[in-house]
Design a protein around this motif. Structure first.
Motif, PDB file in Angstrom:
ATOM      1  N   LEU A   1      11.817 -12.093  -1.981  1.00 44.59           N
ATOM      2  CA  LEU A   1      12.952 -13.002  -2.210  1.00 44.59           C
ATOM      3  C   LEU A   1      14.256 -12.225  -2.392  1.00 44.59           C
ATOM      4  O   LEU A   1      15.289 -12.588  -1.813  1.00 44.59           O
ATOM      5  CB  LEU A   1      12.662 -13.847  -3.451  1.00 44.59           C
ATOM      6  CG  LEU A   1      13.599 -15.015  -3.686  1.00 44.59           C
ATOM      7  CD1 LEU A   1      13.363 -16.105  -2.662  1.00 44.59           C
ATOM      8  CD2 LEU A   1      13.413 -15.576  -5.098  1.00 44.59           C
ATOM      9  N   VAL A   2      14.191 -11.156  -3.156  1.00 42.92           N
ATOM     10  CA  VAL A   2      15.404 -10.344  -3.391  1.00 42.92           C
ATOM     11  C   VAL A   2      15.910  -9.783  -2.067  1.00 42.92           C
ATOM     12  O   VAL A   2      17.120  -9.806  -1.777  1.00 42.92           O
ATOM     13  CB  VAL A   2      15.108  -9.211  -4.399  1.00 42.92           C
ATOM     14  CG1 VAL A   2      16.237  -8.173  -4.415  1.00 42.92           C
ATOM     15  CG2 VAL A   2      14.929  -9.785  -5.794  1.00 42.92           C
ATOM     16  N   ASN A   3      14.999  -9.306  -1.248  1.00 43.54           N
ATOM     17  CA  ASN A   3      15.412  -8.757   0.053  1.00 43.54           C
ATOM     18  C   ASN A   3      16.048  -9.826   0.922  1.00 43.54           C
ATOM     19  O   ASN A   3      17.019  -9.566   1.635  1.00 43.54           O
ATOM     20  CB  ASN A   3      14.209  -8.128   0.759  1.00 43.54           C
ATOM     21  CG  ASN A   3      14.013  -6.704   0.283  1.00 43.54           C
ATOM     22  OD1 ASN A   3      14.871  -5.855   0.498  1.00 43.54           O
ATOM     23  ND2 ASN A   3      12.920  -6.457  -0.410  1.00 43.54           N
ATOM     24  N   LEU A   4      15.498 -11.027   0.847  1.00 40.10           N
ATOM     25  CA  LEU A   4      16.067 -12.139   1.619  1.00 40.10           C
ATOM     26  C   LEU A   4      17.488 -12.436   1.148  1.00 40.10           C
ATOM     27  O   LEU A   4      18.412 -12.584   1.965  1.00 40.10           O
ATOM     28  CB  LEU A   4      15.176 -13.378   1.450  1.00 40.10           C
ATOM     29  CG  LEU A   4      15.666 -14.660   2.106  1.00 40.10           C
ATOM     30  CD1 LEU A   4      15.741 -14.492   3.616  1.00 40.10           C
ATOM     31  CD2 LEU A   4      14.758 -15.832   1.762  1.00 40.10           C
ATOM     32  N   LEU A   5      17.653 -12.481  -0.180  1.00 42.58           N
ATOM     33  CA  LEU A   5      18.986 -12.760  -0.734  1.00 42.58           C
ATOM     34  C   LEU A   5      19.987 -11.680  -0.317  1.00 42.58           C
ATOM     35  O   LEU A   5      21.145 -11.971  -0.006  1.00 42.58           O
ATOM     36  CB  LEU A   5      18.925 -12.850  -2.264  1.00 42.58           C
ATOM     37  CG  LEU A   5      18.204 -14.071  -2.817  1.00 42.58           C
ATOM     38  CD1 LEU A   5      18.074 -13.990  -4.338  1.00 42.58           C
ATOM     39  CD2 LEU A   5      18.950 -15.358  -2.427  1.00 42.58           C
ATOM     40  N   ILE A   6      19.527 -10.464  -0.292  1.00 46.12           N
ATOM     41  CA  ILE A   6      20.429  -9.366   0.096  1.00 46.12           C
ATOM     42  C   ILE A   6      20.840  -9.516   1.560  1.00 46.12           C
ATOM     43  O   ILE A   6      22.019  -9.380   1.918  1.00 46.12           O
ATOM     44  CB  ILE A   6      19.742  -8.008  -0.148  1.00 46.12           C
ATOM     45  CG1 ILE A   6      19.695  -7.764  -1.662  1.00 46.12           C
ATOM     46  CG2 ILE A   6      20.482  -6.867   0.534  1.00 46.12           C
ATOM     47  CD1 ILE A   6      18.752  -6.698  -2.061  1.00 46.12           C
ATOM     48  N   ASP A   7      19.853  -9.817   2.407  1.00 43.33           N
ATOM     49  CA  ASP A   7      20.162  -9.994   3.835  1.00 43.33           C
ATOM     50  C   ASP A   7      21.185 -11.110   4.018  1.00 43.33           C
ATOM     51  O   ASP A   7      22.110 -10.990   4.820  1.00 43.33           O
ATOM     52  CB  ASP A   7      18.886 -10.327   4.617  1.00 43.33           C
ATOM     53  CG  ASP A   7      18.016  -9.094   4.797  1.00 43.33           C
ATOM     54  OD1 ASP A   7      18.498  -7.997   4.446  1.00 43.33           O
ATOM     55  OD2 ASP A   7      16.879  -9.227   5.275  1.00 43.33           O
ATOM     56  N   ILE A   8      20.998 -12.195   3.259  1.00 42.86           N
ATOM     57  CA  ILE A   8      21.934 -13.318   3.389  1.00 42.86           C
ATOM     58  C   ILE A   8      23.317 -12.907   2.883  1.00 42.86           C
ATOM     59  O   ILE A   8      24.345 -13.271   3.469  1.00 42.86           O
ATOM     60  CB  ILE A   8      21.408 -14.548   2.613  1.00 42.86           C
ATOM     61  CG1 ILE A   8      20.132 -15.052   3.277  1.00 42.86           C
ATOM     62  CG2 ILE A   8      22.452 -15.665   2.573  1.00 42.86           C
ATOM     63  CD1 ILE A   8      19.358 -16.052   2.454  1.00 42.86           C
ATOM     64  N   SER A   9      23.333 -12.097   1.820  1.00 39.71           N
ATOM     65  CA  SER A   9      24.633 -11.708   1.247  1.00 39.71           C
ATOM     66  C   SER A   9      25.461 -10.890   2.239  1.00 39.71           C
ATOM     67  O   SER A   9      26.682 -10.873   2.170  1.00 39.71           O
ATOM     68  CB  SER A   9      24.442 -10.930  -0.051  1.00 39.71           C
ATOM     69  OG  SER A   9      23.974  -9.632   0.241  1.00 39.71           O
ATOM     70  N   TYR A  10      24.784 -10.198   3.176  1.00 40.18           N
ATOM     71  CA  TYR A  10      25.520  -9.401   4.172  1.00 40.18           C
ATOM     72  C   TYR A  10      26.518 -10.266   4.950  1.00 40.18           C
ATOM     73  O   TYR A  10      27.605  -9.829   5.289  1.00 40.18           O
ATOM     74  CB  TYR A  10      24.561  -8.752   5.175  1.00 40.18           C
ATOM     75  CG  TYR A  10      23.692  -7.652   4.613  1.00 40.18           C
ATOM     76  CD1 TYR A  10      24.008  -7.021   3.406  1.00 40.18           C
ATOM     77  CD2 TYR A  10      22.556  -7.230   5.294  1.00 40.18           C
ATOM     78  CE1 TYR A  10      23.195  -6.021   2.896  1.00 40.18           C
ATOM     79  CE2 TYR A  10      21.749  -6.226   4.795  1.00 40.18           C
ATOM     80  CZ  TYR A  10      22.068  -5.628   3.593  1.00 40.18           C
ATOM     81  OH  TYR A  10      21.277  -4.646   3.101  1.00 40.18           O
ATOM     82  N   THR A  11      26.086 -11.495   5.241  1.00 40.76           N
ATOM     83  CA  THR A  11      26.942 -12.355   6.072  1.00 40.76           C
ATOM     84  C   THR A  11      28.237 -12.715   5.342  1.00 40.76           C
ATOM     85  O   THR A  11      29.258 -12.972   5.972  1.00 40.76           O
ATOM     86  CB  THR A  11      26.211 -13.662   6.452  1.00 40.76           C
ATOM     87  OG1 THR A  11      25.861 -14.331   5.254  1.00 40.76           O
ATOM     88  CG2 THR A  11      24.992 -13.401   7.289  1.00 40.76           C
ATOM     89  N   PHE A  12      28.177 -12.736   4.028  1.00 43.87           N
ATOM     90  CA  PHE A  12      29.391 -13.022   3.268  1.00 43.87           C
ATOM     91  C   PHE A  12      30.255 -11.770   3.101  1.00 43.87           C
ATOM     92  O   PHE A  12      31.475 -11.835   3.094  1.00 43.87           O
ATOM     93  CB  PHE A  12      29.031 -13.582   1.877  1.00 43.87           C
ATOM     94  CG  PHE A  12      28.290 -14.879   1.961  1.00 43.87           C
ATOM     95  CD1 PHE A  12      28.978 -16.059   2.263  1.00 43.87           C
ATOM     96  CD2 PHE A  12      26.925 -14.943   1.779  1.00 43.87           C
ATOM     97  CE1 PHE A  12      28.290 -17.257   2.356  1.00 43.87           C
ATOM     98  CE2 PHE A  12      26.237 -16.132   1.878  1.00 43.87           C
ATOM     99  CZ  PHE A  12      26.917 -17.297   2.177  1.00 43.87           C
TER     100      PHE A  12
END
Lengths: 313, 532
Positions: free
Chosen positions: A295-306
């Motif tokens: 989950l943390v890795n997913l959140l990090i990947d999503i944060s890249y787009t921001f």
């Protein structure tokens, strides 16, 4: 974007499946038998056999795995062999202290490490830079328990400011919560501070050499504006990545910190369960830990787009 | 801006005023309820003291359950839940009468049928209980308050068995609970003891809470070991499990706990200078260390090789390594512990005088020729890990090719059940220890059982003479005659060497000076203690 998130969440299912099989096999192939621990030191062999039967440990491995998996699909992680309590209940009891300690640690670490890293990059080659790097090396090198005991000696025994041990839920008041959590969070956060500070320094230094920073300086922008709005924002992707990777470090460090400060969290539950071969608890915990990690890795990947508008999924 | 500052000022002033008031209020709360905060030796993982032999569960049992008979400080059986017992002239019929005022925590009265069911369940799990039932013809309740045990033939340990002080202690449970399969845990904790277990407050791995049982009627005699009046002088006992000894010590110094059950010996000097802390040996019987050879595998399948171990060992080497402080240990050759009713030095000379040359000679006579000897070292238990390393060094000094295999205790408990040869994963030596409460009798001391592969404890000694002498002991009721039998038994034990006793030590406890009435006993009891 939403399709990507759904795809990533669905992709966690096979990952968790592989983790489940691996953990199950690893545990059951490791020597050690909960029945012998339960039966006690002077048990007769037939008592141990009887207990193994009661616990279903005499069934073939694939049947034990199948039973566990079936219960898992129904949301049941099983019953602890020793305490006879549901694993979900035991994990729920321990979840809050660990989550709160991890969150406090991350907040403290980011609050200290990012400014330190930026400062070191900005003052590259000066005594400030060297002092920050010495601090980072110390953070990496000094074991958590040394920092922990030193803080207990200073703040609890000598100054009597903070309690030696224990945990107070945040629901019982912010001040008691902070009094208990501050020392564990700082002790656990030392490695984390060192790691984030170093990466921040390296990333910001790289960005500071970019043409647009030179242009910004030439335009006469204030140093703080250049650092925060232009340099730090563009250096954020590797920093966020390392914060995510650091979660693994945090999980490892939690075990020692929880023991030294007597915090009833998941780390201690894991160690106790491993030492007693309480298989249902270990299996449940590994699933929770791996789930958190995914989950943390997913959140990090999503944060890249921001953080970087060029990144699209 | 000014008004905002004013607001801030008034808020801070209000807080400054409120804080001491809050502290006073907290102080009042604390003084209203007397709480004894204890750091126990282990975490309470399970609640059924019949299902497991874990000492922590036994200690839990003493808080919430009660026993029919209890041992006093002279290890003599005394009535506890019983008003009296009567023995028929032929010694075959024991009539037990329950005392008045006994109630379960749910309010129902304790009746004789509860006692019968509890004894039956206990006897299915405990070695002394099994032995008692071998001699028992019938055990029946004859009225609400009376039950009768009829023997097939005379047995000298009826009262000692029912009054057994250590695991598995025959705690009394409500009939519905006692009818649970002894290999499953009881579903609920309903005792009749001096404290009530607060299940909602239980956090496994961290905290256990016991509330005073207001309905409990203690005996009028003064407390003595497990016997006498269990007078509760606090409202609540909290067990706060702290896994790290240094943190436990700091918590005691800071006053966050009142009582530390088992102090790590190396931390004693750090607390000795603190005027608020008392360090004391609560268990006067102490603990005995065992070096257990495997009697099935060479070279220790030969008695001469096991006798060589006696000559090789010097207890002081072990005790200095694992305990340190000389005030906390003593060299003791007695199999059934020193300063107990069955203490004798007979036959102990080879153990008490180290002689490497004799050890080498006996090993050679046993046919030892440099084969690998596997010693299992449990690294997660410091005392046993240290003892293993001392043994490894001594074995090397007498020319043994020793391989130390490090593992955790759970792995060791599985490995030690293996009867295979060393080449197939078997073993030769492991170490353990046993408390005086378990070790001081030939029946409860599992290490001296020599019932071969079928009946003996791991290591599987096999000797008919030892078994015959243990049997004679169990049938004899006269203490003097029992002592004579023990002398013969110990002489034989030093010939067969089921295990090597590597010394006796005393576990210190520490508590804050505000406690009074801490009882001396092989089991830590929490009645009689006052928090001042």
């Amino acid at each position: 974007m939403y399709a990507y998130i759904v795809r990533r969440i669905l992709a966690t299912i096979p990952v968790m499946g592989v983790v489940a099989v691996f953990v199950f096999l690893l545990l059951h192939l490791t020597p050690g038998d909960p029945a012998t621990v339960i039966a006690g030191d002077y048990a007769r062999p037939e008592d141990i056999v009887r207990i193994r039967e009661q616990l279903g440990l005499n069934d073939p491995l694939y049947i034990q795995f199948g039973n566990w998996l079936w219960r898992l699909f129904q949301g049941d992680m099983g019953i602890s062999i020793f305490s006879n309590l549901p694993v979900t209940h035991l994990i729920q009891q321990r979840l809050e202290p660990t989550i709160m300690m991890a969150l406090t640690t991350i907040i403290i670490a980011i609050a200290i490490a990012v400014p330190l890293g930026v400062l070191a990059a900005w003052k590259q080659g000066t005594w400030v830079d060297r002092a920050v790097m010495v601090f980072a090396v110390l953070g990496f090198s000094v074991p958590i328990f040394v920092v922990a005991y030193a803080m207990i000696w200073g703040f609890s025994i000598k100054l009597k400011w903070l309690p030696v041990q224990g945990y107070t839920p945040i629901g019982e008041g912010l001040i008691p919560f902070l009094r208990n959590i501050i020392m564990p969070a700082v002790a656990l956060g030392m490695v984390y501070v060192a790691l984030i500070a170093r990466i921040t320094r390296a990333s910001v230094m790289e960005v500071l050499n970019e043409d647009y920073i030179r242009t910004a300086r030439a335009k006469g922008l204030a140093s703080t504006t250049i650092l925060i709005r232009h340099a730090l924002k563009n250096a954020a992707v590797p920093i966020v990545t390392i914060i995510g990777i650091g979660i693994a470090l945090l999980i490892g460090g939690v075990v020692v910190t929880e023991s030294v400060f007597n915090i009833p969290g998941l780390g201690r539950l894991t160690v106790d369960a491993i030492l007693r071969r309480d298989y249902p608890i270990i299996q449940g915990l590994i699933l929770v830990f791996s789930g958190v990690y995914v989950l943390v890795n997913l959140l990090i990947d999503i944060s890249y787009t921001f953080l970087d508008p060029r990144i699209r999924y | 801006m000014k008004s905002r500052r004013m607001n801030l000022k008034s808020t801070l002033s209000a807080l400054a005023l409120a804080a001491p008031l809050a502290l006073v209020a907290m102080g009042n709360d604390a003084s209203a309820e007397k709480v004894l905060r204890v750091a126990p030796h282990a975490d309470l993982k399970n609640l059924d003291p019949i299902w497991t032999t874990a000492y922590i569960t036994r200690n839990h049992g003493y808080l919430v359950y009660d026993t029919l008979i209890a041992l006093d400080e002279k290890l003599r059986p005394q009535p506890q839940m019983l008003e009296k017992w009567e023995v028929s002239d032929d010694g075959l019929k024991y009539t037990f009468t329950l005392r008045d005022g006994l109630r379960w925590h749910d309010g129902s009265p304790v009746v004789a049928e509860d006692a019968v069911a509890s004894l039956n369940r206990w006897a299915k799990r405990d070695t002394m209980g099994q032995k008692l039932m071998d001699f028992t013809d019938s055990l029946v309740a004859s009225s609400e308050k009376v039950f009768v045990l009829t023997l097939k033939e005379p047995y000298g340990l009826v009262l000692d068995s029912i009054g057994k002080i250590s695991s598995n202690t025959p705690f009394m449970m409500k009939k519905e609970m006692a009818e649970t399969d002894p290999f499953e845990q009881v579903p609920e904790v309903i005792g009749s003891g001096p404290f009530i277990f607060d299940k909602d407050a239980w956090v496994p791995g961290s905290k256990v809470v016991y509330r005073k049982n207001e309905a409990y009627v203690p005996r009028s005699e003064p407390a003595s070991y497990a016997a006498g009046g269990k007078v509760v002088k606090v409202d609540t006992v909290e067990w706060l499990y702290i896994p790290d000894p240094a943190t436990t010590m700091n918590a005691l110094i800071a006053g966050e706990i009142d009582y530390w059950e088992t102090v790590a010996p190396d931390l004693v000097p750090a607390m000795e200078g603190d005027p608020n802390i008392v360090i004391d040996v609560i268990d006067p019987l102490g603990t005995q260390g065992w070096l257990r050879p495997n009697h099935l595998n060479p070279p220790f399948d030969n008695p001469k090789a096991r006798q060589a171990l006696l000559h090789m060992v010097r207890q002081a080497d072990y005790l200095r390594a694992i305990v340190g402080d000389e005030k906390l240990w003593r060299e003791c050759g007695a199999y059934f512990m020193c300063d107990t009713p069955l203490d004798t030095a007979i036959g102990a000379d080879p153990l008490m005088k180290q002689d490497f040359e004799m050890a080498k000679k006996l090993l050679a006579e046993a046919g030892y020729n440099g084969e690998k000897v596997v010693l299992m070292q449990p690294t997660d238990i410091p005392v046993l890990s240290g003892a293993s390393l001392v043994t490894a060094q001594l074995l090397r000094q007498v020319g043994v090719n020793v391989e130390v295999q490090a593992m955790d205790w759970s792995t060791l408990t599985s490995r030690r059940a293996e009867k295979k040869p060393v080449s197939e994963g078997g073993w030769n030596i492991f170490h353990t220890y046993s408390t005086g409460a378990d070790t001081s009798s030939p029946i409860s001391n599992a290490g001296v059982s020599a019932g071969c592969e079928e009946q003996a404890w791991f290591g599987w000694p096999c000797d008919q003479m030892i078994e015959d002498l243990r049997d004679q002991f169990s049938r004899e009721a006269d203490p003097e005659k029992q002592k004579q039998i023990v002398k013969k038994l110990q002489t034989r034990l030093f010939e067969v060497v089921p295990y090597v006793n590597y010394g006796q030590w005393f576990q210190p406890a520490a508590y804050r000076k505000n406690l009074s009435g801490v009882l001396v006993s092989p089991v830590p009891f929490f009645w009689n203690i006052e928090v001042n």
